[in-house]
Design a protein around this motif. Structure first.
Motif, PDB file in Angstrom:
ATOM      1  N   ALA A 259      -7.082  -7.354 -10.171  1.00 14.70           N
ATOM      2  CA  ALA A 259      -7.527  -7.418  -8.781  1.00 14.70           C
ATOM      3  C   ALA A 259      -7.846  -6.045  -8.220  1.00 14.70           C
ATOM      4  O   ALA A 259      -8.737  -5.909  -7.371  1.00 14.70           O
ATOM      5  CB  ALA A 259      -6.478  -8.115  -7.916  1.00 14.70           C
ATOM      6  N   HIS A 260      -7.140  -5.021  -8.707  1.00 17.96           N
ATOM      7  CA  HIS A 260      -7.280  -3.672  -8.134  1.00 17.96           C
ATOM      8  C   HIS A 260      -6.687  -2.695  -9.133  1.00 17.96           C
ATOM      9  O   HIS A 260      -5.503  -2.423  -9.109  1.00 17.96           O
ATOM     10  CB  HIS A 260      -6.530  -3.622  -6.791  1.00 17.96           C
ATOM     11  CG  HIS A 260      -6.727  -2.350  -6.024  1.00 17.96           C
ATOM     12  ND1 HIS A 260      -5.688  -1.697  -5.386  1.00 17.96           N
ATOM     13  CD2 HIS A 260      -7.834  -1.612  -5.770  1.00 17.96           C
ATOM     14  CE1 HIS A 260      -6.145  -0.616  -4.790  1.00 17.96           C
ATOM     15  NE2 HIS A 260      -7.442  -0.547  -5.007  1.00 17.96           N
ATOM     16  N   GLN A 261      -7.523  -2.186 -10.033  1.00 20.10           N
ATOM     17  CA  GLN A 261      -7.005  -1.341 -11.108  1.00 20.10           C
ATOM     18  C   GLN A 261      -6.136  -0.237 -10.538  1.00 20.10           C
ATOM     19  O   GLN A 261      -6.510   0.465  -9.598  1.00 20.10           O
ATOM     20  CB  GLN A 261      -8.159  -0.725 -11.908  1.00 20.10           C
ATOM     21  CG  GLN A 261      -7.761  -0.210 -13.292  1.00 20.10           C
ATOM     22  CD  GLN A 261      -6.956   1.083 -13.293  1.00 20.10           C
ATOM     23  OE1 GLN A 261      -7.214   1.985 -12.503  1.00 20.10           O
ATOM     24  NE2 GLN A 261      -5.982   1.187 -14.174  1.00 20.10           N
ATOM     25  N   PHE A 262      -4.965  -0.082 -11.149  1.00 17.07           N
ATOM     26  CA  PHE A 262      -4.070   0.965 -10.668  1.00 17.07           C
ATOM     27  C   PHE A 262      -4.140   2.169 -11.591  1.00 17.07           C
ATOM     28  O   PHE A 262      -3.939   2.033 -12.798  1.00 17.07           O
ATOM     29  CB  PHE A 262      -2.617   0.477 -10.613  1.00 17.07           C
ATOM     30  CG  PHE A 262      -1.701   1.568 -10.102  1.00 17.07           C
ATOM     31  CD1 PHE A 262      -1.555   1.760  -8.746  1.00 17.07           C
ATOM     32  CD2 PHE A 262      -1.066   2.432 -10.974  1.00 17.07           C
ATOM     33  CE1 PHE A 262      -0.762   2.802  -8.269  1.00 17.07           C
ATOM     34  CE2 PHE A 262      -0.287   3.467 -10.517  1.00 17.07           C
ATOM     35  CZ  PHE A 262      -0.130   3.636  -9.154  1.00 17.07           C
ATOM     36  N   PRO A 263      -4.399   3.375 -11.027  1.00 19.72           N
ATOM     37  CA  PRO A 263      -4.576   3.658  -9.599  1.00 19.72           C
ATOM     38  C   PRO A 263      -6.023   3.795  -9.142  1.00 19.72           C
ATOM     39  O   PRO A 263      -6.263   4.026  -7.976  1.00 19.72           O
ATOM     40  CB  PRO A 263      -3.871   5.005  -9.471  1.00 19.72           C
ATOM     41  CG  PRO A 263      -4.193   5.701 -10.765  1.00 19.72           C
ATOM     42  CD  PRO A 263      -4.198   4.624 -11.814  1.00 19.72           C
ATOM     43  N   THR A 264      -7.005   3.670 -10.063  1.00 18.48           N
ATOM     44  CA  THR A 264      -8.371   4.060  -9.702  1.00 18.48           C
ATOM     45  C   THR A 264      -9.062   3.080  -8.776  1.00 18.48           C
ATOM     46  O   THR A 264      -9.996   3.454  -8.073  1.00 18.48           O
ATOM     47  CB  THR A 264      -9.222   4.270 -10.960  1.00 18.48           C
ATOM     48  OG1 THR A 264      -9.278   3.039 -11.694  1.00 18.48           O
ATOM     49  CG2 THR A 264      -8.633   5.368 -11.831  1.00 18.48           C
ATOM     50  N   GLY A 265      -8.661   1.792  -8.781  1.00 19.64           N
ATOM     51  CA  GLY A 265      -9.068   0.904  -7.714  1.00 19.64           C
ATOM     52  C   GLY A 265     -10.122  -0.137  -7.998  1.00 19.64           C
ATOM     53  O   GLY A 265     -10.343  -0.998  -7.161  1.00 19.64           O
ATOM     54  N   GLY A 266     -10.812  -0.108  -9.126  1.00 15.60           N
ATOM     55  CA  GLY A 266     -11.884  -1.062  -9.348  1.00 15.60           C
ATOM     56  C   GLY A 266     -11.375  -2.454  -9.687  1.00 15.60           C
ATOM     57  O   GLY A 266     -10.448  -2.604 -10.469  1.00 15.60           O
ATOM     58  N   PRO A 267     -11.973  -3.519  -9.107  1.00 16.64           N
ATOM     59  CA  PRO A 267     -11.637  -4.879  -9.523  1.00 16.64           C
ATOM     60  C   PRO A 267     -12.332  -5.214 -10.839  1.00 16.64           C
ATOM     61  O   PRO A 267     -13.445  -4.761 -11.098  1.00 16.64           O
ATOM     62  CB  PRO A 267     -12.178  -5.744  -8.379  1.00 16.64           C
ATOM     63  CG  PRO A 267     -13.324  -4.963  -7.831  1.00 16.64           C
ATOM     64  CD  PRO A 267     -12.962  -3.501  -8.002  1.00 16.64           C
TER      65      PRO A 267
END
Length: 481
Positions: A259-267
């Motif tokens: 849902a929200h790659q940690f930590p870079t943020g892309g779904p």
């Protein structure tokens, strides 16, 4: 000094109208902040041995807090030995050793939580705003849940978790996250780290493919279970799960944050979700889905869980650590049916079970709609904080780009190559606690090194957040401009 003068010196009333400067701030509420402030004043020598403290009413009026808050703080410090209280002479600083000398400045920052001598502003990722915990609603749910609970709830219990909570979670996760499950497939745990320990403590076998950027703490749990981790390359769209991935080819488990790659943020895009499931089906693999902040999406509807596409190949893990509080220590695993008994066998002894009262309370909190209302309220608050951060960067550090901001409780600030160490040092000088992006990089990955800062915008209390962002912009302006 005469007897009368001595009596007047001991009289607590002499403090009425006199000032005692205390900075009451930080996580945990005003009582905890006052306790920290008094301890710090004693440690640094501002309040010496035998110094009388103001009466409750006087200090409460000066600080703008409740009299009972001051009384409770004094009582705790008396119990700890920092203060003494005698009838007729009020509350005083206990006679103790000389204050400790101030420590030398450390080259590396320590976490803020619980550390009164630490940085001024906490911008570390992974922590919600503790001051926003819905205390009144939680207490009301606890009261209702305990009044309605059957007597057997307070017996030995079930390692799978209370049926009330599992039923509430099955309905909630289906409605909000698109999870397909039944209460009998849910096992209650204490969070994602606990889930990893249970899953790799005898249920799943490695090697495990993990994202090239992620928490080293999670990788250490797998290492402790003798599980080799193979880094999956990531880009702005999350983990690369395409056919032919070397990491997936050598793995039996894939641990992902879709849902929200940690930590870079892309779904994780649809085609990569399908590729991960194709890999699992073809080789008998398992995907462990870490849905750590999936409810906090700001710019469009939340991205549904991968588990809904194949419940027999995906283990879905969630918790209340980001949505409510990490102090509650409640999480859940939604398991393929054939793994439930194996996980329960590993869970085993009662010491690994979550507390019944918190489980019952959370079940009521969800079923009564309080959890949904809290999530909506916090989603609006965190979105406003994100927008404040983005606007401040655009004005004061336009050369720094914030990414991964469509969801979650943190942003990644992309820095010019080679500037990350200087930016961290400047942040420390500004009294900021935050993380370098490099600390999340898997040591074995050949993915390109990225310079950046991981900035958590949920943790500071509302009154401190603007100053924290201002300090961050100053740090960036002096090192990366």
């Amino acid at each position: 000094m005469t007897r009368d003068e001595a009596g007047r010196a001991d009289d607590p009333a002499r403090w009425i109208g006199r000032d005692l400067h205390l900075e009451v701030s930080g996580a945990g509420g005003r009582r905890a902040g006052l306790i920290r402030a008094i301890r710090e004043a004693i440690r640094t020598g501002r309040l010496g041995p035998d110094t009388p403290l103001p009466p409750y009413r006087s200090l409460a009026a000066d600080l703008g807090i409740a009299r009972n808050t001051v009384a409770d703080a004094y009582a705790e410090l008396v119990a700890e030995g920092w203060l003494t209280a005698r009838q007729g002479s009020g509350t005083r600083v206990a006679r103790r050793a000389e204050p400790l000398a101030a420590p030398r400045r450390r080259a590396r920052m320590r976490p803020v939580a619980g550390n009164s001598a630490g940085p001024t502003y906490n911008l570390r990722q992974g922590q919600p705003d503790a001051a926003s915990f819905p205390r009144a609603a939680w207490v009301a749910s606890a009261r209702r849940a305990l009044n309605a609970a059957p007597s057997e709830a307070f017996g030995p219990g079930d390692p799978q978790g209370r049926p009330e909570l599992r039923a509430a979670l099955a309905d909630y996760l289906a409605r909000v996250r698109g999870v397909r499950t039944h209460p009998d497939r849910i096992v209650v745990c204490s969070g994602f780290a606990h889930a990893l320990r249970l899953l790799f403590g005898g249920v799943l076998r490695g090697p495990a493919a993990v994202e090239a950027y992620g928490l080293a703490f999670h990788r250490s749990i797998l290492a402790a279970a003798s599980v080799r981790t193979l880094p999956l390359a990531i880009d702005e769209h999350g983990a690369d799960t395409a056919a032919g991935s070397v990491a997936l080819a050598g793995a039996r488990v894939a641990v992902l944050t879709p849902a929200h790659q940690f930590p870079t943020g892309g779904p994780l895009p649809p085609e990569r979700r399908v590729a991960a499931l194709d890999w699992a089906r073809a080789g008998g693999g398992i995907v462990v889905e870490d849905d750590y902040d999936g409810e906090f999406r700001y710019d469009r509807r939340p991205v549904g869980a991968v588990q809904g596409m194949d419940p027999d190949r995906v283990i879905y893990v969630g918790s209340v650590s980001k949505s409510l509080s990490p102090a509650i220590r409640l999480g859940w695993m939604v398991l393929p049916g054939h793994l439930v008994e194996d996980v329960l066998a590993v869970k085993g002894q009662r010491e690994a079970w979550a507390g019944v009262t918190d489980q019952l309370t959370l079940a009521d909190f969800i079923e009564g709609g309080h959890y949904d209302r809290h999530i909506r309220r916090m989603r609006q608050r965190y979105r406003a904080r994100r927008d404040h951060l983005v606007a401040a960067l655009a004005e004061h550090a336009p050369h720094v780009r914030a990414t991964g901001i469509a969801a979650g409780l943190h942003a990644v600030l992309q820095l010019p190559p080679g500037t990350e160490p200087a930016a961290i040092a400047a942040a420390e000088r500004e009294g900021l606690a935050l993380d370098a992006l490099s600390v999340f990089r898997h040591p074995d990955t050949d993915s390109p090194v990225r310079d950046g800062l991981v900035v958590g915008y949920a943790t500071p209390p509302d009154h401190a957040y603007p100053a924290a962002v201002t300090a961050l912009c100053r740090a960036l302006a002096t090192t990366t401009g």
